[in-house]
Scaffold this active site. Sequence first.
Site, PDB file in Angstrom:
ATOM      1  CG  ASP A 184      -0.345  -0.414   2.485  1.00  0.00           C
ATOM      2  OD1 ASP A 184       0.898  -0.570   2.516  1.00  0.00           O
ATOM      3  OD2 ASP A 184      -1.077  -0.584   3.466  1.00  0.00           O
ATOM      4  CG  ASP A 212       0.491   3.484   4.883  1.00  0.00           C
ATOM      5  OD1 ASP A 212      -0.482   3.053   4.244  1.00  0.00           O
ATOM      6  OD2 ASP A 212       0.838   3.038   5.984  1.00  0.00           O
ATOM      7  CE  LYS A 221       0.779   0.913  14.190  1.00  0.00           C
ATOM      8  NZ  LYS A 221       1.378  -0.241  13.548  1.00  0.00           N
TER       9      LYS A 221
HETATM   10  P1  GTP Z   1      -5.597  -2.765   7.616  1.00  0.00           P
HETATM   11  O1  GTP Z   1      -6.474  -3.927   7.920  1.00  0.00           O
HETATM   12  O2  GTP Z   1      -6.377  -1.568   7.199  1.00  0.00           O
HETATM   13  O3  GTP Z   1      -4.581  -2.484   8.683  1.00  0.00           O
HETATM   14  O4  GTP Z   1      -4.753  -3.124   6.300  1.00  0.00           O
HETATM   15  P2  GTP Z   1      -3.818  -4.398   5.969  1.00  0.00           P
HETATM   16  O5  GTP Z   1      -4.520  -5.662   6.288  1.00  0.00           O
HETATM   17  O6  GTP Z   1      -3.409  -4.241   4.548  1.00  0.00           O
HETATM   18  O7  GTP Z   1      -2.619  -4.254   6.968  1.00  0.00           O
HETATM   19  P3  GTP Z   1      -1.329  -3.325   6.859  1.00  0.00           P
HETATM   20  O8  GTP Z   1      -1.707  -2.022   6.233  1.00  0.00           O
HETATM   21  O9  GTP Z   1      -0.673  -3.274   8.150  1.00  0.00           O
HETATM   22  O10 GTP Z   1      -0.435  -4.173   5.874  1.00  0.00           O
HETATM   23  C1  GTP Z   1       0.751  -3.680   5.304  1.00  0.00           C
HETATM   24  C2  GTP Z   1       1.007  -4.468   4.032  1.00  0.00           C
HETATM   25  O11 GTP Z   1       1.138  -5.859   4.337  1.00  0.00           O
HETATM   26  C3  GTP Z   1      -0.129  -4.364   3.029  1.00  0.00           C
HETATM   27  O12 GTP Z   1       0.444  -4.314   1.743  1.00  0.00           O
HETATM   28  C4  GTP Z   1      -0.902  -5.645   3.214  1.00  0.00           C
HETATM   29  O13 GTP Z   1      -1.533  -6.095   2.000  1.00  0.00           O
HETATM   30  C5  GTP Z   1       0.181  -6.618   3.623  1.00  0.00           C
HETATM   31  N1  GTP Z   1      -0.294  -7.677   4.502  1.00  0.00           N
HETATM   32  C6  GTP Z   1      -0.818  -7.525   5.749  1.00  0.00           C
HETATM   33  N2  GTP Z   1      -1.100  -8.740   6.267  1.00  0.00           N
HETATM   34  C7  GTP Z   1      -0.738  -9.653   5.323  1.00  0.00           C
HETATM   35  C8  GTP Z   1      -0.776 -11.094   5.273  1.00  0.00           C
HETATM   36  O14 GTP Z   1      -1.199 -11.781   6.203  1.00  0.00           O
HETATM   37  N3  GTP Z   1      -0.302 -11.679   4.140  1.00  0.00           N
HETATM   38  C9  GTP Z   1       0.171 -10.960   3.074  1.00  0.00           C
HETATM   39  N4  GTP Z   1       0.594 -11.617   2.017  1.00  0.00           N
HETATM   40  N5  GTP Z   1       0.216  -9.614   3.089  1.00  0.00           N
HETATM   41  C10 GTP Z   1      -0.226  -8.978   4.200  1.00  0.00           C
END
Ligand code: GTP
Length: 366
Positions: free
Chosen positions: A108, A218, A159
């Site tokens: 993201d 982000d 954080k």
């Molecule tokens: P929120 O639920 O809004 O926090 O978003 P998110 O689930 O995308 O979590 P976050 O923004 O913390 O994730 C950062 C990056 O890691 C993003 O590009 C997500 O797609 C990716 N990501 C988070 N969890 C996983 C996972 O379990 N597997 C994979 N493959 N990517 C993940």
Amino acid sequence: MNALILAGGFGTRLRPLSCTRPKMMFPLANRPLLDWILESLAQKGVTKVVLAVNYMADILKKNFASLKHGIKIVYSYERKPLGTGGPIKNAERFLNKDGNPFFMLNGDILSSINYSNLYDAHRATKAEATIALREVEDPSRFGVVELNGKNQIQNFVEKPNEGQLQSKLINAGVYALNQSIFSLIPNGRKISIEREIFPKLVKNRSLFGYKFDGFWIDSGKPNDYITANKLVLDRIACSEPFLEKEIGISSKAKIIPPVAIGSNTIIGDDSQIGPYSSIGDNVTIAKGTNVMNSVVFPKAWIDRFTSINGAIIGEGAIIGQWVKIEDQCIVGDHAVIGDNVTLTQKVQICPRKELNNSVLQPATIM
Ligand code: GTP
């Protein structure tokens, strides 16, 4: 060069639009976020990308298949979410072929990081992992690092509490990693690279930082997503609106750049679009309507004398006349907003919901 992109998150902060598409499919100036990221990687010589996927992987595969911008795309599936570290181990078989370091990116993040410079910096310090670092005013919601004069990371705190660290350098979610990282990550369970792996690398002095300036965002929260759209429009559109062919813009409409307007989109008389709006394909905007600082997904239909400012309108949503939708409100796909409704701030309307009354404070309408 190879890159692993984490693309499997649920994107809960972008609900309800992330209920029907993965975050990497969210449009920025009418192109999916993933498309922008792949383009920037291709420009710096990346030839293979492994997408670490689980949530709504099929939508990504349908849209990107196995080749884009000259980059070969491989999908690494997770049966259950493995966090930000587990996907690395899960993708080992796709990344260990040439023995070289590889990039890893949070899916993201949109940035102007020079990946070649990051790679060179990583090689020069003989680090096991190098984190791209960005200085921000308020680091409290990010992973914050303290560096020594050799760019070695002395401290990594995810954080931090107020006053815990003096540094304003944050983890930008882009890394160069050595193959040795695979041996640090156990198989088959959810791992946080930030909380479980980086502290270990700090201890054995093999985690380094690479500071960069420029464009970074982000896009994981509604206001940041709107800002990301704005930054992309600023970069591509300059003084001319970015218009697809076959658009039906009335000669009496006012288009204020930067904006992006998709194919087959109709804009009625006396409407004002922009600045900073992206309007997708096959959208209809009737007479006298204003859309600024907003993203309108494809096939939405917006009636007369409506005003949309700082909001996100989902695919196929129908918005009535004399409606006002403002500040970080999100209208889900195919939702129907009746005439004269006002949505003021952080109101989220679920997909297909029909709403006929105003909502004047943050709320989720199911
Ligand atoms: P929120 O639920 O809004 O926090 O978003 P998110 O689930 O995308 O979590 P976050 O923004 O913390 O994730 C950062 C990056 O890691 C993003 O590009 C997500 O797609 C990716 N990501 C988070 N969890 C996983 C996972 O379990 N597997 C994979 N493959 N990517 C993940």
